[in-house]
Design a protein around this motif. Sequence first.
Motif, PDB file in Angstrom:
ATOM      1  N   ASP A   1      23.854  15.572  21.022  1.00  0.00           N
ATOM      2  CA  ASP A   1      24.972  15.267  20.149  1.00  0.00           C
ATOM      3  C   ASP A   1      24.694  13.934  19.302  1.00  0.00           C
ATOM      4  N   ARG A   2      23.878  13.219  19.868  1.00  0.00           N
ATOM      5  CA  ARG A   2      23.624  11.674  19.130  1.00  0.00           C
ATOM      6  C   ARG A   2      22.709  11.925  18.006  1.00  0.00           C
ATOM      7  N   LEU A   3      21.986  12.983  17.690  1.00  0.00           N
ATOM      8  CA  LEU A   3      21.093  12.976  16.627  1.00  0.00           C
ATOM      9  C   LEU A   3      21.966  13.426  15.260  1.00  0.00           C
ATOM     10  N   PRO A   4      21.976  12.864  14.306  1.00  0.00           N
ATOM     11  CA  PRO A   4      22.411  13.099  13.019  1.00  0.00           C
ATOM     12  C   PRO A   4      21.920  13.951  12.286  1.00  0.00           C
ATOM     13  N   VAL A   5      22.412  15.265  11.755  1.00  0.00           N
ATOM     14  CA  VAL A   5      21.454  16.059  11.402  1.00  0.00           C
ATOM     15  C   VAL A   5      22.295  17.214  10.437  1.00  0.00           C
ATOM     16  N   VAL A   6      22.155  17.575   9.118  1.00  0.00           N
ATOM     17  CA  VAL A   6      22.607  18.441   8.373  1.00  0.00           C
ATOM     18  C   VAL A   6      21.687  19.380   7.744  1.00  0.00           C
ATOM     19  N   ASN A   7      21.979  20.599   7.573  1.00  0.00           N
ATOM     20  CA  ASN A   7      21.251  21.417   6.617  1.00  0.00           C
ATOM     21  C   ASN A   7      21.468  21.040   5.179  1.00  0.00           C
ATOM     22  N   GLU A   8      20.377  21.479   4.399  1.00  0.00           N
ATOM     23  CA  GLU A   8      20.010  20.972   3.100  1.00  0.00           C
ATOM     24  C   GLU A   8      21.058  21.714   2.386  1.00  0.00           C
ATOM     25  N   ASN A   9      21.817  22.926   2.660  1.00  0.00           N
ATOM     26  CA  ASN A   9      22.859  23.596   1.879  1.00  0.00           C
ATOM     27  C   ASN A   9      24.019  22.983   1.992  1.00  0.00           C
TER      28      ASN A   9
ATOM     29  N   VAL B   1      27.917  16.779   0.138  1.00  0.00           N
ATOM     30  CA  VAL B   1      27.752  15.226   0.319  1.00  0.00           C
ATOM     31  C   VAL B   1      28.802  14.963   1.386  1.00  0.00           C
ATOM     32  N   MET B   2      30.203  15.660   1.469  1.00  0.00           N
ATOM     33  CA  MET B   2      31.233  15.247   2.105  1.00  0.00           C
ATOM     34  C   MET B   2      30.748  15.494   3.565  1.00  0.00           C
ATOM     35  N   ASP B   3      30.007  16.774   3.818  1.00  0.00           N
ATOM     36  CA  ASP B   3      29.588  16.956   5.093  1.00  0.00           C
ATOM     37  C   ASP B   3      28.670  15.861   5.808  1.00  0.00           C
ATOM     38  N   ALA B   4      27.681  15.605   4.768  1.00  0.00           N
ATOM     39  CA  ALA B   4      26.761  14.551   5.270  1.00  0.00           C
ATOM     40  C   ALA B   4      27.212  13.213   5.629  1.00  0.00           C
ATOM     41  N   MET B   5      28.411  13.016   4.633  1.00  0.00           N
ATOM     42  CA  MET B   5      29.037  11.662   4.928  1.00  0.00           C
ATOM     43  C   MET B   5      29.672  11.564   6.390  1.00  0.00           C
ATOM     44  N   LEU B   6      30.519  12.679   6.941  1.00  0.00           N
ATOM     45  CA  LEU B   6      31.091  12.899   8.010  1.00  0.00           C
ATOM     46  C   LEU B   6      30.119  12.579   9.384  1.00  0.00           C
ATOM     47  N   GLU B   7      28.993  13.410   8.988  1.00  0.00           N
ATOM     48  CA  GLU B   7      27.836  13.296  10.032  1.00  0.00           C
ATOM     49  C   GLU B   7      27.524  11.878  10.033  1.00  0.00           C
ATOM     50  N   LEU B   8      27.270  11.106   9.013  1.00  0.00           N
ATOM     51  CA  LEU B   8      26.939   9.754   9.017  1.00  0.00           C
ATOM     52  C   LEU B   8      27.823   8.988   9.683  1.00  0.00           C
ATOM     53  N   SER B   9      29.208   9.262   9.671  1.00  0.00           N
ATOM     54  CA  SER B   9      30.372   8.498  10.212  1.00  0.00           C
ATOM     55  C   SER B   9      30.242   8.584  11.720  1.00  0.00           C
ATOM     56  N   ARG B  10      29.770  10.055  11.844  1.00  0.00           N
ATOM     57  CA  ARG B  10      30.161  10.452  13.465  1.00  0.00           C
ATOM     58  C   ARG B  10      29.095   9.733  14.372  1.00  0.00           C
ATOM     59  N   THR B  11      27.791   9.612  13.786  1.00  0.00           N
ATOM     60  CA  THR B  11      26.746   9.171  14.667  1.00  0.00           C
ATOM     61  C   THR B  11      26.522   7.688  14.556  1.00  0.00           C
ATOM     62  N   GLY B  12      26.904   7.036  13.285  1.00  0.00           N
ATOM     63  CA  GLY B  12      26.734   5.695  13.064  1.00  0.00           C
ATOM     64  C   GLY B  12      25.131   5.185  13.303  1.00  0.00           C
ATOM     65  N   LEU B  13      24.114   5.971  12.793  1.00  0.00           N
ATOM     66  CA  LEU B  13      22.953   5.475  12.913  1.00  0.00           C
ATOM     67  C   LEU B  13      22.501   4.953  11.665  1.00  0.00           C
ATOM     68  N   GLY B  14      23.163   5.443  10.485  1.00  0.00           N
ATOM     69  CA  GLY B  14      23.002   4.723   9.156  1.00  0.00           C
ATOM     70  C   GLY B  14      21.865   5.867   8.124  1.00  0.00           C
ATOM     71  N   LEU B  15      21.765   6.857   9.017  1.00  0.00           N
ATOM     72  CA  LEU B  15      21.002   8.008   8.217  1.00  0.00           C
ATOM     73  C   LEU B  15      21.372   9.323   8.907  1.00  0.00           C
ATOM     74  N   VAL B  16      21.076  10.403   8.027  1.00  0.00           N
ATOM     75  CA  VAL B  16      21.669  11.710   8.549  1.00  0.00           C
ATOM     76  C   VAL B  16      19.927  12.408   8.097  1.00  0.00           C
ATOM     77  N   ALA B  17      19.333  13.123   9.147  1.00  0.00           N
ATOM     78  CA  ALA B  17      18.271  13.899   8.902  1.00  0.00           C
ATOM     79  C   ALA B  17      18.470  15.349   8.334  1.00  0.00           C
TER      80      ALA B  17
ATOM     81  N   VAL C   1      16.189  12.578   3.811  1.00  0.00           N
ATOM     82  CA  VAL C   1      17.043  11.904   4.611  1.00  0.00           C
ATOM     83  C   VAL C   1      18.138  11.600   3.732  1.00  0.00           C
ATOM     84  N   PHE C   2      19.598  11.301   4.185  1.00  0.00           N
ATOM     85  CA  PHE C   2      20.645  10.794   3.474  1.00  0.00           C
ATOM     86  C   PHE C   2      21.291   9.659   4.491  1.00  0.00           C
ATOM     87  N   THR C   3      21.242   8.359   3.423  1.00  0.00           N
ATOM     88  CA  THR C   3      21.777   7.213   4.225  1.00  0.00           C
ATOM     89  C   THR C   3      22.816   6.723   3.823  1.00  0.00           C
TER      90      THR C   3
END
Length: 323
Positions: free
Chosen positions: A209-217, A220-236, A247-249
């Motif tokens: 659950d600590r791993l920030p990841v989204v599908n390429e499809n 941007v909103m989904d990726a932003m939410l994943e960024l916020s959820r994990t706080g790592l600074g990037l999403v794979a 990556v999306f940072t």
Amino acid sequence: MSNATTLLTFARETLEIELAEAQRLLARLDDNFVRACELLLACSGKAVISGIGKSGHIGKKIAATLASTGTPSFFVHPAEALHGDLGMIGAGDVVIFISYSGRAKELDLILPLLAESKIPVIAITGGKESPLALGAACTLDISVEREACPMGLAPTSSGVNTLMMGDALAMALMRHRGFNAEDFARSHPGGSLGARLLNRVHHLMRTGDRLPVVNENVNVMDAMLELSRTGLGLVAVCDAGHKVVGVFTDGDLRRWLVKGHSLNDSLSQAITRPGYRLPEQWRAGEALEALHEQHISAAPVVDIDGVLVGAINLHDLHQAGVG
């Protein structure tokens, strides 16, 4: 002459004398040195270092250097050896005696006992005709023409020569054995050195659950939410086979919005491709250096096939004691 000038002059003279004496050691690396190495390489027990006075202090350092570079060793004080500690030396050991004169009275009592037990002795001495040199299997000559001490009393140049000869012995043995950084770390598991060399990226990375990841499809909103959820600074960002395609940072998000794009737009146009990723088998120290070189604070972690297995950032590495 001012005090400052006088002090600097004395210091320079000391270093010049010690450097000149140390330079003479190069010509003394002969068959005796080779024999000493052979004895230690064939040793089935431990290298036992012994010396008294200043030689003893340097002997402790040499023992520590040998032990940390692949030659098991320990120090025994000659006086203590005569009162019970001689029992610490056994068959299969090799003894390294350090005495500049080679005439320490304790050695006169110990040498015959070692000879009786067929325990070989390596002498590190400046007394080439001393009882120690004559009773040793080989002699490493650390003699000096001049001590840096102006009275010729304090073991200065001779002390440096002893330390350098010990280092030469330890490094020759280490390199001959192929002793590497990982071997070294096993002797130094504590602190940042052990953390850098023993820990691998897969030991420290974020997973589950600590791993920030989204599908390429996704958008941007989904990726932003994943960024916020994990706080790592990037999403794979991964494809259907879970391979990292980019990556999306936090920086990508800001740049996307500044350009007037929408959060509902497809993420595929907003990501950084291919993005930097770290191999899971890298040492933690390698990962830290790579992040600094790339001027980034985090990266996804992939296996040999490029499949996402985790993510790591500088904080994770620092928290583990790396760096």
